[in-house]
Design a protein around this motif. Structure first.
Motif, PDB file in Angstrom:
ATOM      1  N   PHE A 131      -6.560 -14.886   7.395  1.00 21.67           N
ATOM      2  CA  PHE A 131      -5.984 -13.606   7.805  1.00 21.67           C
ATOM      3  C   PHE A 131      -4.534 -13.555   7.381  1.00 21.67           C
ATOM      4  CE2 PHE A 131      -9.291 -14.506  10.988  1.00 21.67           C
ATOM      5  CZ  PHE A 131     -10.068 -13.373  10.859  1.00 21.67           C
ATOM      6  N   PRO A 132      -4.005 -12.419   7.010  1.00 19.03           N
ATOM      7  CA  PRO A 132      -4.675 -11.143   6.827  1.00 19.03           C
ATOM      8  C   PRO A 132      -5.453 -11.098   5.514  1.00 19.03           C
ATOM      9  CG  PRO A 132      -2.371 -10.909   6.276  1.00 19.03           C
ATOM     10  CD  PRO A 132      -2.571 -12.320   6.764  1.00 19.03           C
ATOM     11  N   THR A 133      -6.449 -10.236   5.461  1.00 21.71           N
ATOM     12  CA  THR A 133      -7.263 -10.035   4.274  1.00 21.71           C
ATOM     13  C   THR A 133      -7.341  -8.535   4.001  1.00 21.71           C
ATOM     14  OG1 THR A 133      -8.598 -11.991   4.745  1.00 21.71           O
ATOM     15  CG2 THR A 133      -9.553 -10.386   3.268  1.00 21.71           C
ATOM     16  N   ALA A 134      -7.205  -8.170   2.734  1.00 20.66           N
ATOM     17  CA  ALA A 134      -7.278  -6.763   2.331  1.00 20.66           C
ATOM     18  C   ALA A 134      -8.631  -6.484   1.681  1.00 20.66           C
ATOM     19  CB  ALA A 134      -6.163  -6.431   1.353  1.00 20.66           C
ATOM     20  N   TYR A 135      -9.104  -5.247   1.885  1.00 20.68           N
ATOM     21  CA  TYR A 135     -10.357  -4.783   1.299  1.00 20.68           C
ATOM     22  C   TYR A 135     -10.122  -3.481   0.560  1.00 20.68           C
ATOM     23  CZ  TYR A 135     -13.000  -8.224   3.895  1.00 20.68           C
ATOM     24  OH  TYR A 135     -13.489  -9.401   4.356  1.00 20.68           O
ATOM     25  N   THR A 136     -10.900  -3.265  -0.499  1.00 22.59           N
ATOM     26  CA  THR A 136     -10.822  -2.005  -1.235  1.00 22.59           C
ATOM     27  C   THR A 136     -11.421  -0.888  -0.401  1.00 22.59           C
ATOM     28  OG1 THR A 136     -12.997  -2.166  -2.267  1.00 22.59           O
ATOM     29  CG2 THR A 136     -11.155  -3.224  -3.437  1.00 22.59           C
ATOM     30  N   SER A 137     -11.278   0.318  -0.896  1.00 25.23           N
ATOM     31  CA  SER A 137     -11.857   1.474  -0.218  1.00 25.23           C
ATOM     32  C   SER A 137     -13.386   1.419  -0.228  1.00 25.23           C
ATOM     33  CB  SER A 137     -11.372   2.759  -0.885  1.00 25.23           C
ATOM     34  OG  SER A 137     -11.665   2.721  -2.264  1.00 25.23           O
ATOM     35  N   LYS A 138     -13.951   0.566  -1.082  1.00 19.80           N
ATOM     36  CA  LYS A 138     -15.411   0.390  -1.144  1.00 19.80           C
ATOM     37  C   LYS A 138     -15.847  -0.850  -0.360  1.00 19.80           C
ATOM     38  CE  LYS A 138     -15.685   2.761  -5.499  1.00 19.80           C
ATOM     39  NZ  LYS A 138     -15.864   2.658  -6.934  1.00 19.80           N
TER      40      LYS A 138
ATOM     41  N   PHE B 171       0.831  -1.206   0.000  1.00 18.77           N
ATOM     42  CA  PHE B 171       0.000   0.000   0.000  1.00 18.77           C
ATOM     43  C   PHE B 171       0.865   1.256   0.000  1.00 18.77           C
ATOM     44  CE2 PHE B 171      -3.613  -2.619   1.874  1.00 18.77           C
ATOM     45  CZ  PHE B 171      -4.426  -2.496   0.769  1.00 18.77           C
ATOM     46  N   VAL B 172       1.855   1.298   0.871  1.00 14.84           N
ATOM     47  CA  VAL B 172       2.729   2.475   0.976  1.00 14.84           C
ATOM     48  C   VAL B 172       3.486   2.700  -0.328  1.00 14.84           C
ATOM     49  CG1 VAL B 172       4.781   3.400   2.128  1.00 14.84           C
ATOM     50  CG2 VAL B 172       2.952   2.370   3.482  1.00 14.84           C
TER      51      VAL B 172
ATOM     52  N   TRP C  92      -3.752  -7.623  -7.576  1.00 12.40           N
ATOM     53  CA  TRP C  92      -4.762  -6.581  -7.726  1.00 12.40           C
ATOM     54  C   TRP C  92      -4.096  -5.243  -8.010  1.00 12.40           C
ATOM     55  CZ3 TRP C  92      -6.239  -2.167  -5.056  1.00 12.40           C
ATOM     56  CH2 TRP C  92      -7.518  -1.668  -5.352  1.00 12.40           C
ATOM     57  N   ILE C  93      -3.063  -4.908  -7.264  1.00 12.94           N
ATOM     58  CA  ILE C  93      -2.345  -3.639  -7.463  1.00 12.94           C
ATOM     59  C   ILE C  93      -1.633  -3.642  -8.812  1.00 12.94           C
ATOM     60  CG2 ILE C  93      -0.385  -2.257  -6.656  1.00 12.94           C
ATOM     61  CD1 ILE C  93      -1.322  -2.802  -3.790  1.00 12.94           C
ATOM     62  N   GLU C  94      -1.064  -4.774  -9.181  1.00  8.11           N
ATOM     63  CA  GLU C  94      -0.303  -4.898 -10.437  1.00  8.11           C
ATOM     64  C   GLU C  94      -1.162  -4.564 -11.643  1.00  8.11           C
ATOM     65  OE1 GLU C  94       1.354  -8.795 -12.317  1.00  8.11           O
ATOM     66  OE2 GLU C  94       2.772  -8.128 -10.773  1.00  8.11           O
TER      67      GLU C  94
ATOM     68  N   GLU D 218     -14.826  -3.905  -0.640  1.00  9.31           N
ATOM     69  CA  GLU D 218     -14.896  -5.133  -1.428  1.00  9.31           C
ATOM     70  C   GLU D 218     -13.653  -5.963  -1.121  1.00  9.31           C
ATOM     71  OE1 GLU D 218     -14.859  -3.121  -5.131  1.00  9.31           O
ATOM     72  OE2 GLU D 218     -17.039  -2.942  -5.222  1.00  9.31           O
ATOM     73  N   PRO D 219     -13.816  -7.262  -0.902  1.00  5.37           N
ATOM     74  CA  PRO D 219     -12.655  -8.084  -0.556  1.00  5.37           C
ATOM     75  C   PRO D 219     -11.666  -8.207  -1.718  1.00  5.37           C
ATOM     76  CG  PRO D 219     -14.612  -9.452  -0.815  1.00  5.37           C
ATOM     77  CD  PRO D 219     -15.055  -8.034  -0.947  1.00  5.37           C
ATOM     78  N   ILE D 220     -10.392  -8.072  -1.401  1.00  3.56           N
ATOM     79  CA  ILE D 220      -9.327  -8.294  -2.382  1.00  3.56           C
ATOM     80  C   ILE D 220      -8.742  -9.683  -2.155  1.00  3.56           C
ATOM     81  CG2 ILE D 220      -7.040  -7.570  -3.188  1.00  3.56           C
ATOM     82  CD1 ILE D 220      -7.837  -4.703  -2.275  1.00  3.56           C
ATOM     83  N   GLY D 221      -8.423  -9.994  -0.908  1.00  5.45           N
ATOM     84  CA  GLY D 221      -7.855 -11.292  -0.562  1.00  5.45           C
ATOM     85  C   GLY D 221      -6.585 -11.131   0.260  1.00  5.45           C
ATOM     86  N   GLY D 222      -5.749 -12.152   0.216  1.00  4.59           N
ATOM     87  CA  GLY D 222      -4.503 -12.161   0.968  1.00  4.59           C
ATOM     88  C   GLY D 222      -3.388 -11.431   0.241  1.00  4.59           C
ATOM     89  N   LEU D 223      -2.168 -11.689   0.673  1.00  2.00           N
ATOM     90  CA  LEU D 223      -1.005 -10.987   0.132  1.00  2.00           C
ATOM     91  C   LEU D 223      -0.855 -11.172  -1.374  1.00  2.00           C
ATOM     92  CD1 LEU D 223       1.600  -9.357   0.486  1.00  2.00           C
ATOM     93  CD2 LEU D 223       2.748 -11.495   1.073  1.00  2.00           C
TER      94      LEU D 223
END
Length: 81
Positions: A56-63, A27-28, A76-78, A65-70
């Motif tokens: 765990f851990p699980t990431a979510y979008t700003s809305k 993220f950073v 997703w970012i790529e 919505e689940p993204i998933g793990g690492l």
């Protein structure tokens, strides 16, 4: 990059660990703000599992919505690069 940078993304984890740290670094590195919620209480973890969190851990979008793990977060970012 066209990723929404204003709203915060979210990481939910059950304890501090290396995958959580790596998610934060992704993220950073991409200029995305985020919050982290650590579920220490067993009731919180059980509730999260009932809500569909499989691991765990699980990431979510700003809305929220689940993204998933690492690995899913990295992919997703790529797609926005």
């Amino acid at each position: 990059m066209v990723v929404e940078k204003v709203l915060q993304y979210k990481i939910i984890t059950d304890h501090p660990n290396t995958n959580t740290i790596r998610m934060k670094l992704l993220f950073v590195k991409n200029g995305l703000s985020y919050t982290t919620k650590t579920l220490f209480d067993e009731d919180q973890k059980a509730k999260a599992k009932l809500m569909g969190i499989k691991s765990f851990p699980t990431a979510y979008t700003s809305k929220n919505e689940p993204i998933g793990g690492l690995e899913e977060l990295a992919s997703w970012i790529e797609q926005f690069e």
